[in-house]
Scaffold this motif. Structure first.
Motif, PDB file in Angstrom:
ATOM      1  N   TRP A   2     -72.698 116.342  21.791  1.00 16.52           N
ATOM      2  CA  TRP A   2     -73.556 117.175  22.501  1.00 16.52           C
ATOM      3  C   TRP A   2     -73.169 118.745  22.096  1.00 16.52           C
ATOM      4  O   TRP A   2     -72.089 119.036  22.275  1.00 16.52           O
ATOM      5  N   ARG A   4     -73.869 122.446  23.533  1.00 23.57           N
ATOM      6  CA  ARG A   4     -74.101 122.860  25.202  1.00 23.57           C
ATOM      7  C   ARG A   4     -74.019 124.680  24.896  1.00 23.57           C
ATOM      8  O   ARG A   4     -73.523 124.867  24.272  1.00 23.57           O
ATOM      9  N   THR A  26     -85.343 124.086  21.041  1.00 27.00           N
ATOM     10  CA  THR A  26     -84.835 122.748  21.479  1.00 27.00           C
ATOM     11  C   THR A  26     -86.316 121.904  21.698  1.00 27.00           C
ATOM     12  O   THR A  26     -86.393 120.536  21.924  1.00 27.00           O
ATOM     13  N   ARG A  45     -78.257 121.222  27.047  1.00 23.66           N
ATOM     14  CA  ARG A  45     -77.329 120.408  26.050  1.00 23.66           C
ATOM     15  C   ARG A  45     -78.248 119.587  25.031  1.00 23.66           C
ATOM     16  O   ARG A  45     -79.185 118.973  25.656  1.00 23.66           O
ATOM     17  N   LEU A  47     -78.502 116.463  21.970  1.00 22.41           N
ATOM     18  CA  LEU A  47     -77.829 115.394  21.143  1.00 22.41           C
ATOM     19  C   LEU A  47     -78.928 115.205  20.057  1.00 22.41           C
ATOM     20  O   LEU A  47     -79.943 114.713  20.526  1.00 22.41           O
ATOM     21  N   GLU A  53     -84.523 113.625  19.184  1.00 15.56           N
ATOM     22  CA  GLU A  53     -83.623 114.657  20.039  1.00 15.56           C
ATOM     23  C   GLU A  53     -83.625 114.299  21.393  1.00 15.56           C
ATOM     24  O   GLU A  53     -84.619 114.537  22.053  1.00 15.56           O
ATOM     25  N   SER A  55     -82.218 116.337  25.058  1.00 14.78           N
ATOM     26  CA  SER A  55     -81.941 117.314  25.467  1.00 14.78           C
ATOM     27  C   SER A  55     -81.876 117.312  27.163  1.00 14.78           C
ATOM     28  O   SER A  55     -82.481 116.745  27.520  1.00 14.78           O
ATOM     29  N   GLN A  56     -81.020 118.308  27.687  1.00 14.82           N
ATOM     30  CA  GLN A  56     -80.894 118.170  29.022  1.00 14.82           C
ATOM     31  C   GLN A  56     -81.150 119.683  29.587  1.00 14.82           C
ATOM     32  O   GLN A  56     -80.308 120.592  29.037  1.00 14.82           O
ATOM     33  N   THR A 127     -84.380 115.908  31.784  1.00 16.77           N
ATOM     34  CA  THR A 127     -83.867 115.355  30.526  1.00 16.77           C
ATOM     35  C   THR A 127     -85.021 114.984  29.467  1.00 16.77           C
ATOM     36  O   THR A 127     -86.042 114.406  30.092  1.00 16.77           O
ATOM     37  N   ASP A 169     -75.779 109.697  28.430  1.00 20.04           N
ATOM     38  CA  ASP A 169     -75.239 110.994  28.982  1.00 20.04           C
ATOM     39  C   ASP A 169     -73.738 110.927  29.158  1.00 20.04           C
ATOM     40  O   ASP A 169     -73.011 111.720  28.821  1.00 20.04           O
ATOM     41  N   ALA A 173     -70.606 111.100  23.672  1.00 14.63           N
ATOM     42  CA  ALA A 173     -69.609 111.646  22.963  1.00 14.63           C
ATOM     43  C   ALA A 173     -68.675 110.490  22.266  1.00 14.63           C
ATOM     44  O   ALA A 173     -67.926 111.016  21.412  1.00 14.63           O
TER      45      ALA A 173
END
Length: 335
Positions: A2, A4, A26, A45, A47, A53, A55-56, A127, A169, A173
């Motif tokens: 991620w 951020r 994004t 965030r 990824l 892709e 994203s949040q 999200t 989420d 990682a």
């Protein structure tokens, strides 16, 4: 991993321009109107999962427009699948207006004008999956007809989709590059399956996509019914309207039979409860019985085969605090 960014260190007078750049990178370039620039807060965030892709976005109250002018200047030609996780979100595209609550999903498209806003004064959390148009194996005219429509995720495949995004989420990682490529394929399969279900176009999906979506539905069903003593391969097959032979064929190559998967996940639940200090007064045999092991001896044997330790010893290892050797005082650095 991620990446951020947030308004935490951005001066208030610069936040509108800053967030406009974040949205452009994004999602796509937008025109923004922020109700309270001085008090505006936002974070994002991102990824990357191969071609797609994730994203949040967490934002204070604002309005956004994807205008014809911005589309003419440049268009990534992406579908966007948005899951609302907090607050409310309104979106309008192709004469469809939807106001979404937590748990709702909406499909929209960077190639057509739209507007979006956060009617809740406390802002929203969303999200987003950004998916290139050509990667969803469904007729484009059917997808375009669904733009701006709200889909539920409280049951069935929608719930599986929401749960999977939540697991990304929590655990992305930890994934290797190979693991992230597997996530990409899984997310694409579930997104395509959800849209095919909502559009009644299941038969348009490739056979392998249908197979993977069905496996995810079966996995979610098993997890939800682990405490049910009637959970058997026969019950799983019947619930999904397939034969037992078809169910066994689906599991070929996964490393687990259906029965072994049920047993393993039940043991995992038992292990979680045995390690939980708040459950230390709950009898071990009751924990085993709750998760499908009514016989104490068979539960103990199964647990030891799986983890190399008895249930009681495992619980004790998580309840006993570390104690310095007798006759030796603990130093501050050891505390």
């Amino acid at each position: 991993m991620w990446v951020r960014v947030a308004t935490d260190d951005v001066p208030a007078r610069e936040r509108t321009d800053w967030y406009q750049d974040v949205v452009a990178q994004t999602i796509a370039p937008h025109r923004l109107k922020i109700t309270d620039p001085a008090g505006f807060q936002a974070s994002a965030r991102v990824l990357r999962l191969g071609r797609i892709e994730l994203s949040q976005h967490v934002q204070s109250d604002h309005l956004a427009w994807r205008t014809p002018h911005l589309i003419r200047r440049g268009d990534p030609e992406d579908y966007l699948l948005g899951l609302i996780t907090h607050g409310r979100k309104a979106i309008s595209q192709r004469r469809t207006v939807s106001v979404m609550d937590p748990g709702d999903v909406v499909l929209f498209d960077t190639s057509h004008p739209y507007s979006a806003g956060s009617p809740a004064p406390r802002g929203t959390a969303v999200t987003l999956l950004r998916i290139p148009r050509g990667t969803i194996p469904l007729p484009q005219n059917r997808l375009d007809a669904a733009l701006g429509h709200r889909f539920g995720t409280r049951q069935g495949l929608g719930a599986v989709f929401r749960r999977f995004l939540t697991s990304i989420d929590a655990h992305a990682a930890e994934c290797t590059p190979l693991g992230l490529r597997v996530l990409e394929r899984t997310v694409l399969d579930l997104a395509a399956g959800l849209l095919a279900q909502e559009l009644a176009r299941w038969r348009h999906l490739p056979e392998e996509t249908r197979r993977q979506v069905l496996l995810h539905r079966i996995d979610a069903f098993i997890d939800h019914h682990l405490a049910d003593s009637r959970l058997t391969p026969q019950a799983v097959a019947a619930r999904h309207n397939i034969s037992l032979r078809t169910l066994y064929a689906l599991f070929e190559g996964r490393g687990d039979t259906v029965s072994a998967l049920i047993r393993r996940r039940r043991l995992e639940r038992c292990r979680e409860e045995l390690a939980d200090p708040s459950r230390h007064r709950h009898p071990i045999q009751a924990i085993g019985a709750q998760w499908g092991f009514p016989n104490t001896s068979s539960f103990s044997r199964a647990f030891r085969r799986a983890y190399g330790i008895t249930p009681s010893a495992y619980r004790q290892s998580h309840l006993t605090p570390a104690v310095p050797p007798a006759g030796r005082r603990q130093t501050p650095s050891e505390g």
